[in-house]
Design a protein around this motif. Structure first.
Motif, PDB file in Angstrom:
ATOM      1  N   ALA A  81       0.836  -1.201   0.000  1.00 35.40           N
ATOM      2  CA  ALA A  81       0.000   0.000   0.000  1.00 35.40           C
ATOM      3  C   ALA A  81       0.866   1.244   0.000  1.00 35.40           C
ATOM      4  N   ALA A  82       0.228   2.406  -0.095  1.00 34.14           N
ATOM      5  CA  ALA A  82       0.899   3.692   0.047  1.00 34.14           C
ATOM      6  C   ALA A  82       0.661   4.212   1.456  1.00 34.14           C
ATOM      7  N   SER A  83       1.530   5.097   1.916  1.00 34.95           N
ATOM      8  CA  SER A  83       1.449   5.550   3.303  1.00 34.95           C
ATOM      9  C   SER A  83       0.178   6.354   3.588  1.00 34.95           C
ATOM     10  N   ASP A  84      -0.458   6.927   2.562  1.00 33.27           N
ATOM     11  CA  ASP A  84      -1.713   7.643   2.806  1.00 33.27           C
ATOM     12  C   ASP A  84      -2.931   6.726   2.752  1.00 33.27           C
ATOM     13  N   GLU A  85      -2.668   5.413   2.660  1.00 33.49           N
ATOM     14  CA  GLU A  85      -3.764   4.433   2.648  1.00 33.49           C
ATOM     15  C   GLU A  85      -3.803   3.605   3.919  1.00 33.49           C
ATOM     16  N   GLY A 129     -12.017  13.468  13.338  1.00 32.51           N
ATOM     17  CA  GLY A 129     -11.092  14.516  13.745  1.00 32.51           C
ATOM     18  C   GLY A 129     -11.791  15.738  14.306  1.00 32.51           C
ATOM     19  N   HIS A 130     -11.019  16.624  14.900  1.00 38.11           N
ATOM     20  CA  HIS A 130     -11.541  17.877  15.428  1.00 38.11           C
ATOM     21  C   HIS A 130     -12.156  18.710  14.307  1.00 38.11           C
ATOM     22  N   TYR A 131     -13.027  19.624  14.654  1.00 35.60           N
ATOM     23  CA  TYR A 131     -13.766  20.382  13.649  1.00 35.60           C
ATOM     24  C   TYR A 131     -12.852  21.179  12.729  1.00 35.60           C
ATOM     25  N   PHE A 132     -11.693  21.571  13.226  1.00 32.96           N
ATOM     26  CA  PHE A 132     -10.770  22.355  12.414  1.00 32.96           C
ATOM     27  C   PHE A 132      -9.776  21.476  11.650  1.00 32.96           C
ATOM     28  N   HIS A 133      -9.928  20.136  11.782  1.00 36.14           N
ATOM     29  CA  HIS A 133      -8.988  19.215  11.134  1.00 36.14           C
ATOM     30  C   HIS A 133      -9.791  17.998  10.674  1.00 36.14           C
ATOM     31  N   THR A 134     -10.500  18.140   9.584  1.00 34.83           N
ATOM     32  CA  THR A 134     -11.456  17.123   9.156  1.00 34.83           C
ATOM     33  C   THR A 134     -10.801  15.895   8.540  1.00 34.83           C
ATOM     34  N   GLY A 135      -9.542  15.989   8.156  1.00 32.53           N
ATOM     35  CA  GLY A 135      -8.830  14.817   7.667  1.00 32.53           C
ATOM     36  C   GLY A 135      -8.750  14.748   6.161  1.00 32.53           C
ATOM     37  N   THR A 136      -7.596  14.363   5.683  1.00 32.05           N
ATOM     38  CA  THR A 136      -7.380  14.229   4.238  1.00 32.05           C
ATOM     39  C   THR A 136      -7.091  12.789   3.831  1.00 32.05           C
ATOM     40  N   ASN A 137      -6.830  11.916   4.796  1.00 29.85           N
ATOM     41  CA  ASN A 137      -6.587  10.508   4.501  1.00 29.85           C
ATOM     42  C   ASN A 137      -7.033   9.680   5.701  1.00 29.85           C
ATOM     43  N   ILE A 138      -6.868   8.363   5.598  1.00 23.62           N
ATOM     44  CA  ILE A 138      -7.397   7.478   6.636  1.00 23.62           C
ATOM     45  C   ILE A 138      -6.753   7.739   7.997  1.00 23.62           C
ATOM     46  N   GLU A 139      -5.476   8.106   8.021  1.00 18.32           N
ATOM     47  CA  GLU A 139      -4.826   8.359   9.303  1.00 18.32           C
ATOM     48  C   GLU A 139      -5.422   9.585   9.993  1.00 18.32           C
ATOM     49  N   THR A 140      -5.610  10.667   9.253  1.00 21.60           N
ATOM     50  CA  THR A 140      -6.138  11.877   9.883  1.00 21.60           C
ATOM     51  C   THR A 140      -7.636  11.783  10.138  1.00 21.60           C
ATOM     52  N   LYS A 141      -8.318  10.867   9.470  1.00 14.24           N
ATOM     53  CA  LYS A 141      -9.754  10.709   9.669  1.00 14.24           C
ATOM     54  C   LYS A 141     -10.092   9.900  10.924  1.00 14.24           C
ATOM     55  N   VAL A 184       2.667 -10.259  14.597  1.00 14.42           N
ATOM     56  CA  VAL A 184       3.633 -10.357  13.496  1.00 14.42           C
ATOM     57  C   VAL A 184       4.981  -9.849  13.995  1.00 14.42           C
ATOM     58  N   TYR A 185       5.379 -10.341  15.194  1.00 11.69           N
ATOM     59  CA  TYR A 185       6.737 -10.181  15.715  1.00 11.69           C
ATOM     60  C   TYR A 185       7.083  -8.761  16.112  1.00 11.69           C
ATOM     61  N   GLY A 186       6.066  -7.956  16.391  1.00 12.29           N
ATOM     62  CA  GLY A 186       6.308  -6.566  16.718  1.00 12.29           C
ATOM     63  C   GLY A 186       5.583  -6.102  17.966  1.00 12.29           C
ATOM     64  N   PRO A 187       5.395  -4.777  18.097  1.00 13.67           N
ATOM     65  CA  PRO A 187       4.787  -4.201  19.301  1.00 13.67           C
ATOM     66  C   PRO A 187       3.264  -4.261  19.242  1.00 13.67           C
ATOM     67  N   HIS A 188       2.640  -3.893  20.350  1.00 10.39           N
ATOM     68  CA  HIS A 188       1.188  -4.017  20.461  1.00 10.39           C
ATOM     69  C   HIS A 188       0.490  -2.832  19.785  1.00 10.39           C
ATOM     70  N   ILE A 189       0.504  -2.859  18.454  1.00 12.21           N
ATOM     71  CA  ILE A 189      -0.238  -1.918  17.635  1.00 12.21           C
ATOM     72  C   ILE A 189      -0.770  -2.675  16.426  1.00 12.21           C
ATOM     73  N   ALA A 190      -1.657  -2.011  15.673  1.00 14.41           N
ATOM     74  CA  ALA A 190      -2.283  -2.648  14.520  1.00 14.41           C
ATOM     75  C   ALA A 190      -2.295  -1.699  13.344  1.00 14.41           C
ATOM     76  N   ILE A 191      -2.610  -2.224  12.169  1.00 13.26           N
ATOM     77  CA  ILE A 191      -2.659  -1.445  10.938  1.00 13.26           C
ATOM     78  C   ILE A 191      -3.985  -1.679  10.240  1.00 13.26           C
ATOM     79  N   LEU A 192      -4.546  -0.609   9.693  1.00 15.22           N
ATOM     80  CA  LEU A 192      -5.742  -0.699   8.860  1.00 15.22           C
ATOM     81  C   LEU A 192      -5.442  -0.060   7.511  1.00 15.22           C
ATOM     82  N   TYR A 193      -5.709  -0.792   6.452  1.00 17.56           N
ATOM     83  CA  TYR A 193      -5.594  -0.282   5.090  1.00 17.56           C
ATOM     84  C   TYR A 193      -6.973   0.118   4.598  1.00 17.56           C
ATOM     85  N   ALA A 194      -7.054   1.250   3.930  1.00 18.66           N
ATOM     86  CA  ALA A 194      -8.271   1.672   3.240  1.00 18.66           C
ATOM     87  C   ALA A 194      -7.859   2.206   1.876  1.00 18.66           C
ATOM     88  N   SER A 195      -8.365   1.614   0.824  1.00 20.12           N
ATOM     89  CA  SER A 195      -8.007   2.067  -0.516  1.00 20.12           C
ATOM     90  C   SER A 195      -8.452   3.514  -0.705  1.00 20.12           C
TER      91      SER A 195
END
Length: 426
Positions: free
Chosen positions: A78-82, A250-262, A228-239
């Motif tokens: 994937a790409a980092s914005d996905e 996100g906060h009202y002043f930061h509505t998000g441009t990709n899955i991470e900010t959303k 998967v041999y790492g720390p206690h976190i997870a990943i979600l992909y969204a096309s």
């Protein structure tokens, strides 16, 4: 690692050098690489500041975090914005359900084989917006499989699809049965319906097989790095296409441009994300070859256990009985006629240093309704990964082997001998 060596692999996991424990509960969480632990330590000691500032250490921290995202995204094609990193697959799916916009009167098709992480959010979403739920029943495996293990296929999905289908959810591999589903084919079937999306839980598959979300054709895909041999976190992909249907937490002043900010909500631990390149590096320059070698090794491991379980008339294997790596991952579950699964595990652990588990493992609907074990102790689950060895399962007392005909009698599978003892105990 293409020419796989369990000894070489084990040397990279500090816990395997320090502990007497033999880990057969890897589906609940794998051991962490030493490079992961070192990376977390280095981040906290050297760059533990907030991201985004202009001073030197903050720049280093921001760059480290960015490398983590890029490595994680590249790991699944994937790409980092996905992608978005969060505390768990359960949390990420829950957050996703809060911002997924579906048309009024939509139908959601939910797999009956899934971990509750990929069920509850969609049940809640349907109830909140009056969408219709259709349960995707598992069918017996095809005649090419060694047993009638429940499996999800395009054929048992197609009758549920309609022009109102907006979302289909399923697991890539069952965390109880170990059965692998043909997600690529399922995705193609789902996408026959305009606008329909597929959400896949890859938690049980990701420790064992390479994941390429673009090749699979999925819309959403998640797994947990701590398996998967790492720390206690997870990943979600969204096309990028699927992200068009998402709102934002996100906060009202930061509505998000990709899955991470959303939906990220600053929940990604900086020091843990910074450790993700260490996991990717572990698989070497040709990760496909490494994964193939791992699958071949794990096929041998599960073969030893499955052969033993198949030899017993009082044991029911829940899942594919074949050890074929194309059909299953080494997550092996079983029950014993007339015996409590809890008692079996208690017996194993009282006599050995093997750590395995009993229960429903958050696939409670499947264990209760499909396997018919509601009100019981669920199944015994022995879950292996590539750093487990054949010697941990099967050990030969070579000093007592005098002739070849003695060998079959004296080959005593070590973990199996404890399973046997606990099964036979009164």
């Amino acid at each position: 690692m293409a020419s796989f060596s369990p000894t070489t692999a084990r040397a990279k996991f500090p816990a395997l050098q320090q502990s007497h424990q033999i880990y057969f509960d890897n589906a609940g969480g794998s051991q962490a690489l030493g490079t992961v632990a070192s990376s977390v330590k280095d981040y906290l000691e050297e760059t533990n500041v907030q991201l985004g500032a202009s001073y030197d250490v903050a720049k280093q921290s921001t760059e480290s975090y960015g490398r983590g995202l890029e490595a994680a995204a590249g790991f699944i094609g994937a790409a980092s914005d996905e992608i978005v990193i969060g505390p768990s697959t359960t949390q990420l799916f829950s957050n996703l359900s809060l911002i997924l916009n579906l048309p009024p009167g939509s139908e959601i098709i939910i797999s009956s084989l899934d971990h509750e992480a990929n069920i509850s959010p969609w049940v809640r979403l349907a109830k909140l917006y009056n969408h219709t739920i259709k349960w995707w029943p598992a069918a017996p495996a095809s005649p090419t499989h060694a047993s009638p293990s429940p499996i999800l296929t395009s054929e048992n999905l197609k009758p549920l699809l309609s022009e109102k289908t907006a979302l289909v959810t399923c697991t890539h591999a069952s965390n109880v049965l170990g059965t692998i589903h043909d997600v690529k084919e399922i995705a193609q079937t789902v996408h026959m319906i305009p606008g329909a999306k597929l959400c896949v839980d890859g938690v049980a598959l990701a420790p064992h097989r390479e994941v390429d979300v673009k090749a699979l054709g999925v819309d959403f895909y998640a797994f947990s790095w701590y398996k998967v041999y790492g720390p206690h976190i997870a990943i979600l992909y969204a096309s990028r296409d699927a992200q068009r249907n998402l709102g934002s937490l996100g906060h009202y002043f930061h509505t998000g441009t990709n899955i991470e900010t959303k939906i990220g909500l600053a929940s990604a631990s900086y020091e843990l994300v910074a450790a993700l390149p260490s996991i990717v590096s572990y698989f070497g320059p040709d990760k496909s070859a490494t994964w193939a070698a791992i699958a071949a090794h794990e096929e041998k491991l599960q073969g030893i256990l499955l052969r033993y379980l198949r030899s017993r008339d009082d044991v029911t294997i829940h899942g594919e009985k074949s050890a074929d790596k194309e059909l299953r991952v080494p997550v092996v579950s079983f029950t014993v006629n007339g015996r409590s699964s809890k008692d079996i595990v208690d017996g194993i652990e009282s006599k050995s240093n093997f750590g395995c588990r009993w229960g429903h493992f958050y696939s409670k609907r499947m264990v209760d309704d499909l396997l018919g074990l509601g009100g019981c102790d669920g199944v015994v689950r022995v879950s292996m990964v590539h750093y487990n060895t054949e010697e941990e399962i099967e050990r030969i007392d070579r000093g007592k082997v005098r002739t070849l005909k003695d060998l079959p009698v004296l080959v005593r599978p070590l973990v199996l001998s404890f399973i046997d003892a606990s099964i036979l105990a009164t």
